[in-house]
Design a protein around this motif. Structure first.
Motif, short mmCIF file in Angstrom:
data_model
loop_
_atom_site.label_atom_id
_atom_site.label_comp_id
_atom_site.label_asym_id
_atom_site.label_seq_id
_atom_site.Cartn_x
_atom_site.Cartn_y
_atom_site.Cartn_z
N PRO A 6 0.82 -1.20 0.00
CA PRO A 6 0.00 0.00 0.00
C PRO A 6 0.86 1.26 0.00
O PRO A 6 2.09 1.19 0.11
N ASP A 7 0.21 2.38 -0.11
CA ASP A 7 0.87 3.66 0.11
C ASP A 7 1.59 3.59 1.46
O ASP A 7 1.04 3.06 2.42
N CYS A 8 2.79 4.11 1.51
CA CYS A 8 3.55 4.06 2.77
C CYS A 8 2.79 4.72 3.91
O CYS A 8 2.94 4.32 5.07
N LEU A 9 1.96 5.71 3.60
CA LEU A 9 1.17 6.37 4.65
C LEU A 9 0.21 5.40 5.31
O LEU A 9 -0.25 5.65 6.43
N ARG A 10 -0.12 4.32 4.63
CA ARG A 10 -1.04 3.33 5.18
C ARG A 10 -0.31 2.09 5.67
O ARG A 10 -0.93 1.05 5.89
N CYS A 11 1.00 2.19 5.82
CA CYS A 11 1.77 1.02 6.22
C CYS A 11 2.66 1.33 7.42
O CYS A 11 2.32 1.04 8.55
N GLY A 12 3.80 1.96 7.17
CA GLY A 12 4.70 2.33 8.26
C GLY A 12 5.50 1.18 8.84
O GLY A 12 6.25 1.37 9.80
N SER A 95 10.37 -3.00 -2.77
CA SER A 95 11.65 -3.69 -2.85
C SER A 95 11.59 -4.95 -1.99
O SER A 95 10.70 -5.10 -1.14
N PRO A 96 12.56 -5.86 -2.15
CA PRO A 96 12.59 -7.04 -1.29
C PRO A 96 12.66 -6.67 0.19
O PRO A 96 12.05 -7.35 1.03
N GLU A 97 13.38 -5.61 0.51
CA GLU A 97 13.47 -5.19 1.92
C GLU A 97 12.12 -4.74 2.45
O GLU A 97 11.74 -5.05 3.59
N CYS A 98 11.39 -4.00 1.63
CA CYS A 98 10.03 -3.57 1.99
C CYS A 98 9.14 -4.78 2.21
O CYS A 98 8.44 -4.88 3.22
N GLU A 99 9.19 -5.71 1.29
CA GLU A 99 8.35 -6.92 1.42
C GLU A 99 8.71 -7.68 2.68
O GLU A 99 7.84 -8.22 3.38
N GLY A 100 10.02 -7.73 2.99
CA GLY A 100 10.46 -8.41 4.20
C GLY A 100 9.93 -7.75 5.45
O GLY A 100 9.44 -8.42 6.37
#
Ligand code: SF4
Ligand code: SF4
Length: 107
Positions: A6-12, A95-100
């Motif tokens: 999602p948008d980073c604003l909805r994740c964190g 990115s893979p890091e984000c998914e991780g």
């Protein structure tokens, strides 16, 4: 977990951790943080490595704002976005890091 993320604003997710040494602050990062540096970052251990301060399980610069939209989902806002450390800049959404990060923290 959704894909794409999602948008980073909805994740964190990548701003959350119980680890004190989670967000490295280099000398260049410290300079970029400017007058906020002492408030949001500190040296740990032997004193030669700085990190963002962590509070309530997340980086101190993160503001979790109660949702106001129709779905009432909270928003996750980096209050120092323009001055955030390089390690945050390097973690690209999708990115893979984000998914991780999302796999570990959002279940
Ligand atoms: S970069 Fe990824 S883990 Fe970080 S807030 Fe954005 S979607 Fe979430
Ligand atoms: S500086 Fe901003 S982007 Fe980096 S971990 Fe803290 S709140 Fe998240």
């Amino acid at each position: 977990m959704s894909n794409p993320p999602p948008d980073c604003l909805r994740c964190g997710a990548c701003c959350f951790s119980r680890a004190e040494r989670f967000v490295r602050v280099t000398g260049a990062d410290w300079t970029r943080l400017g007058d906020a540096a002492e408030r949001v970052a500190h040296f740990i251990g032997q004193g030669n490595e700085a990190f963002m301060r962590m509070t309530a399980g997340h980086c101190i610069a993160l503001e979790v704002r109660p949702g106001t939209g129709a779905d009432e989902e909270p928003e996750y806002i980096c209050t120092l976005y323009d001055r955030r450390p390089q390690i945050c800049r390097d973690l690209a959404r999708g990115s893979p890091e984000c998914e991780g990060e999302r796999a570990v923290k959002t279940g």
